[in-house]
Design an enzyme around this catalytic site. Structure first.
Site, PDB file in Angstrom:
ATOM      1  N   PRO A  69      74.059  70.233  76.715  1.00 53.27           N
ATOM      2  CA  PRO A  69      75.344  69.609  76.424  1.00 53.27           C
ATOM      3  C   PRO A  69      75.298  68.783  75.148  1.00 53.27           C
ATOM      4  CG  PRO A  69      74.697  69.245  78.700  1.00 53.27           C
ATOM      5  CD  PRO A  69      73.508  69.813  77.991  1.00 53.27           C
ATOM      6  N   PHE A  70      76.426  68.746  74.459  1.00 54.17           N
ATOM      7  CA  PHE A  70      76.629  67.865  73.315  1.00 54.17           C
ATOM      8  C   PHE A  70      77.807  66.977  73.677  1.00 54.17           C
ATOM      9  CE2 PHE A  70      78.687  66.804  69.277  1.00 54.17           C
ATOM     10  CZ  PHE A  70      77.647  66.133  68.670  1.00 54.17           C
TER      11      PHE A  70
END
Length: 125
Positions: free
Chosen positions: A2-3
């Protein structure tokens, strides 16, 4: 992988911002089973003139509202996302003390071939 990008009103102390990072990382580890050390997050702070919100959907928000946008592989299930939303609200309520009504989360799905995490390579394609 995830970012996360977080947006909030300017003026919170560093300990508050670090608590947001820590709580989001913990929620992702628990709900999405992200690997240890997978912490790709940014925070942007905005003065009052550049931060707007409303009370849509009957939710009474405050100036402590935090916007959280999470980009993830498109392999996450709806159940995983629901668990993530719940856990984020719980953990941010505990530390740094953000009301659940002030936690606004948006998850963006992205195909694995759309990611390069270094060296100009498509590591997941």
């Amino acid at each position: 992988m995830p970012f996360i990008h977080i947006s909030l009103r300017a003026g919170k102390p560093e300990s508050y911002r670090q608590a947001i990072f820590d709580s989001l990382y913990r929620a992702m580890r628990e709900a999405l089973d992200v690997p240890e050390g997978d912490q790709f997050m940014t925070i942007s702070e905005h003065d009052a003139a550049n931060f707007r919100y409303g009370n849509a959907f009957g939710i009474q928000r405050s100036d402590d509202l935090v916007y959280i946008q999470i980009t993830v592989f498109d392999t996450r299930t709806a159940e995983q996302k629901k668990a993530l939303f719940r856990r984020i609200a719980e953990l941010l309520g505990e530390r740094p003390g953000i009301r659940p009504a002030d936690v606004f989360v948006n998850v963006l799905d992205s195909a694995k071939e759309n990611w390069s995490v270094g060296h100009g390579l498509a590591q997941f394609a």
